[in-house]
Design a protein around this motif. Structure first.
Motif, PDB file in Angstrom:
ATOM      1  N   ARG A 201       0.456  -1.511  -0.343  1.00 50.28           N
ATOM      2  CA  ARG A 201      -0.026   0.163  -0.256  1.00 50.28           C
ATOM      3  C   ARG A 201       0.707   1.326  -0.009  1.00 50.28           C
ATOM      4  O   ARG A 201       0.518   2.361  -0.568  1.00 50.28           O
ATOM      5  N   TYR A 202       1.521   0.750   0.806  1.00 47.38           N
ATOM      6  CA  TYR A 202       3.265   2.411   1.125  1.00 47.38           C
ATOM      7  C   TYR A 202       3.440   3.037  -0.668  1.00 47.38           C
ATOM      8  O   TYR A 202       3.508   3.938  -1.012  1.00 47.38           O
ATOM      9  N   GLN A 203       3.452   1.201  -1.299  1.00 48.79           N
ATOM     10  CA  GLN A 203       4.288   1.696  -2.521  1.00 48.79           C
ATOM     11  C   GLN A 203       3.495   2.230  -3.763  1.00 48.79           C
ATOM     12  O   GLN A 203       3.240   2.389  -4.797  1.00 48.79           O
ATOM     13  N   ILE A 204       2.262   1.614  -2.584  1.00 53.54           N
ATOM     14  CA  ILE A 204       0.944   2.443  -4.265  1.00 53.54           C
ATOM     15  C   ILE A 204       0.104   3.863  -3.739  1.00 53.54           C
ATOM     16  O   ILE A 204      -0.668   4.386  -3.985  1.00 53.54           O
ATOM     17  N   LEU A 205       0.734   4.558  -3.180  1.00 50.09           N
ATOM     18  CA  LEU A 205       0.750   6.264  -2.019  1.00 50.09           C
ATOM     19  C   LEU A 205      -0.317   6.208  -1.413  1.00 50.09           C
ATOM     20  O   LEU A 205      -0.750   6.896  -1.434  1.00 50.09           O
ATOM     21  N   ASP A 206      -0.553   4.930  -0.603  1.00 54.01           N
ATOM     22  CA  ASP A 206      -1.925   4.470   0.277  1.00 54.01           C
ATOM     23  C   ASP A 206      -1.132   4.775   1.830  1.00 54.01           C
ATOM     24  O   ASP A 206      -1.137   3.427   2.406  1.00 54.01           O
TER      25      ASP A 206
ATOM     26  N   ALA B  26       0.807  -1.273   9.413  1.00 54.86           N
ATOM     27  CA  ALA B  26       2.232  -1.225  10.188  1.00 54.86           C
ATOM     28  C   ALA B  26       1.366  -1.149  11.754  1.00 54.86           C
ATOM     29  O   ALA B  26       1.981  -1.995  12.246  1.00 54.86           O
ATOM     30  N   GLN B  27       0.882  -0.914  12.053  1.00 58.36           N
ATOM     31  CA  GLN B  27       0.505  -0.895  13.680  1.00 58.36           C
ATOM     32  C   GLN B  27      -0.595  -2.297  13.920  1.00 58.36           C
ATOM     33  O   GLN B  27       0.041  -2.319  15.251  1.00 58.36           O
ATOM     34  N   ILE B  28      -0.888  -2.625  12.678  1.00 59.29           N
ATOM     35  CA  ILE B  28      -1.907  -3.843  13.395  1.00 59.29           C
ATOM     36  C   ILE B  28      -0.497  -5.083  13.200  1.00 59.29           C
ATOM     37  O   ILE B  28      -0.482  -5.555  14.832  1.00 59.29           O
ATOM     38  N   ALA B  29       0.420  -4.709  12.384  1.00 57.43           N
ATOM     39  CA  ALA B  29       1.397  -5.685  12.517  1.00 57.43           C
ATOM     40  C   ALA B  29       3.063  -5.999  13.555  1.00 57.43           C
ATOM     41  O   ALA B  29       2.611  -6.693  14.272  1.00 57.43           O
ATOM     42  N   GLU B  30       2.957  -4.319  13.665  1.00 56.73           N
ATOM     43  CA  GLU B  30       3.785  -4.189  15.234  1.00 56.73           C
ATOM     44  C   GLU B  30       2.751  -4.670  16.753  1.00 56.73           C
ATOM     45  O   GLU B  30       3.366  -5.885  17.497  1.00 56.73           O
ATOM     46  N   LYS B  31       1.691  -3.952  16.846  1.00 54.42           N
ATOM     47  CA  LYS B  31       1.022  -5.509  18.002  1.00 54.42           C
ATOM     48  C   LYS B  31       0.970  -6.391  18.010  1.00 54.42           C
ATOM     49  O   LYS B  31       1.319  -6.891  19.023  1.00 54.42           O
ATOM     50  N   MET B  32       0.561  -7.096  16.548  1.00 50.56           N
ATOM     51  CA  MET B  32       0.405  -8.794  16.633  1.00 50.56           C
ATOM     52  C   MET B  32       2.292  -8.853  16.668  1.00 50.56           C
ATOM     53  O   MET B  32       2.508 -10.063  17.425  1.00 50.56           O
TER      54      MET B  32
ATOM     55  N   LEU C  53       6.592   6.856   8.161  1.00 46.49           N
ATOM     56  CA  LEU C  53       4.974   7.197   7.789  1.00 46.49           C
ATOM     57  C   LEU C  53       4.714   8.207   8.523  1.00 46.49           C
ATOM     58  O   LEU C  53       3.429   8.377   7.829  1.00 46.49           O
ATOM     59  N   GLN C  54       5.277   8.519   9.737  1.00 43.59           N
ATOM     60  CA  GLN C  54       4.991   9.619  10.269  1.00 43.59           C
ATOM     61  C   GLN C  54       5.566  10.674   9.768  1.00 43.59           C
ATOM     62  O   GLN C  54       4.751  11.707  10.515  1.00 43.59           O
ATOM     63  N   THR C  55       6.366  10.123   9.306  1.00 42.51           N
ATOM     64  CA  THR C  55       7.959  11.505   8.615  1.00 42.51           C
ATOM     65  C   THR C  55       6.519  11.548   7.168  1.00 42.51           C
ATOM     66  O   THR C  55       6.686  11.099   6.939  1.00 42.51           O
ATOM     67  N   PRO C  56       6.852  13.583   7.433  1.00 42.95           N
ATOM     68  CA  PRO C  56       6.117  14.078   6.119  1.00 42.95           C
ATOM     69  C   PRO C  56       6.710  14.181   5.266  1.00 42.95           C
ATOM     70  O   PRO C  56       8.156  13.549   4.499  1.00 42.95           O
TER      71      PRO C  56
ATOM     72  N   GLN D  97      -2.042   6.428   4.416  1.00 43.81           N
ATOM     73  CA  GLN D  97      -2.924   5.743   5.992  1.00 43.81           C
ATOM     74  C   GLN D  97      -3.020   4.171   5.500  1.00 43.81           C
ATOM     75  O   GLN D  97      -3.518   3.930   6.767  1.00 43.81           O
ATOM     76  N   GLY D  98      -3.752   3.976   4.845  1.00 43.55           N
ATOM     77  CA  GLY D  98      -4.068   2.456   4.565  1.00 43.55           C
ATOM     78  C   GLY D  98      -2.537   1.386   5.548  1.00 43.55           C
ATOM     79  O   GLY D  98      -2.304   0.536   6.161  1.00 43.55           O
ATOM     80  N   ALA D  99      -1.562   1.623   4.661  1.00 40.81           N
ATOM     81  CA  ALA D  99      -0.056   1.117   4.647  1.00 40.81           C
ATOM     82  C   ALA D  99      -0.144   1.586   6.650  1.00 40.81           C
ATOM     83  O   ALA D  99       0.786   0.412   7.214  1.00 40.81           O
TER      84      ALA D  99
END
Length: 256
Positions: A185-190, A198-204, A224-227, A192-194
């Motif tokens: 998703r990051y690679q297609i510029l999404d 990432a948050q779900i993956a970190e928790k898991m 992703l949090q970096t502008p 928010q979805g990315a």
């Protein structure tokens, strides 16, 4: 010149047809093309490229080594057929019936498999890369993940996301699939979805005590949090720097 080209094409077509007749039972090929009814036929190594075989009855037929690339086999009955080593590249197999069929080593790349029935089919070595609509019951979440990795590395992010979706549907706790889907998703510029993935993956990863996975997900979240127009602060490597390449993100969670 145009007439010469046409003559050459006709000659090559004749050679191709002759080769087909020699490779398979010519009467069975004619029967199939004329009636679409060819149960238990001998079509070994037959050349049926782009043939319209929608709804054909090929139950029990021997199609070992046959070339059916880009043919239309939608709704065809291939129950108990031998398709070992056959080329089905780019074939429309929607609603086709393969129960008990032998597809060992068959090439099903880029096929369309919506609602195809593959119950009890023998699939050892079958290549499903790029296939759309693979039934969830015939592949493990790890296999869907591997298919997604391959598509992502070729730049086919949408198809990769589809495979990661299937992996997650079968195995909801598959942290690596969430992270990989986030990367796609990051690679297609999404972004928010990315970020959500990432948050779900970190928790898991954290709950599963997977240290490398947690660090990877955290690095991705930081990225992703970096502008977009800024770099990650000094001393804190970016996601890409952290892993060397985006491809290694996916490969490190490849389970086999």
């Amino acid at each position: 010149m145009k007439n010469q080209i046409i003559a050459i094409a006709a000659f090559l077509t004749t050679i191709s047809l002759t080769t087909t007749v020699q490779a398979a039972n010519s009467e069975h090929i004619r029967q199939l093309l004329a009636t679409k009814q060819c149960q238990n036929c001998d079509l070994t190594n037959a050349g049926l490229v782009m043939a319209d075989l929608s709804g054909a009855n090929l139950s029990g037929a021997n199609l070992a080594g046959a070339n059916l690339s880009r043919a239309n086999l939608s709704g065809a009955d291939l129950r108990g057929a031998n398709l070992s080593g056959a080329s089905l590249f780019g074939v429309n197999l929607s609603e086709a019936k393969f129960s008990g069929a032998n597809l060992a080593g068959a090439d099903l790349r880029n096929t369309y498999l919506a609602n195809a029935e593959l119950t009890a089919a023998y699939l050892n070595g079958t290549n499903f890369q790029g296939a759309v609509g693979i039934p969830s019951q015939i592949a493990s979440p790890e296999e869907f993940y591997a298919l997604g990795v391959a598509e992502a590395q070729k730049g086919n992010q949408q198809q990769a996301i589809s495979y990661f979706n299937q992996a997650i549907a079968i195995k909801p706790e598959y942290a690596g699939a969430y992270l990989a889907r986030g990367v796609a998703r990051y690679q297609i510029l999404d972004r928010q979805g990315a970020f959500q993935d990432a948050q779900i993956a970190e928790k898991m990863f954290t709950s599963q005590n997977n240290g490398p996975g947690t660090l990877t997900a955290q690095a991705f979240i930081q990225e992703l949090q970096t502008p977009v127009n800024e770099k990650v602060s000094a001393g804190k490597p970016s996601f890409v720097d952290f892993l060397g390449s985006l491809g290694s993100v996916l490969l490190q969670f490849l389970p086999f």
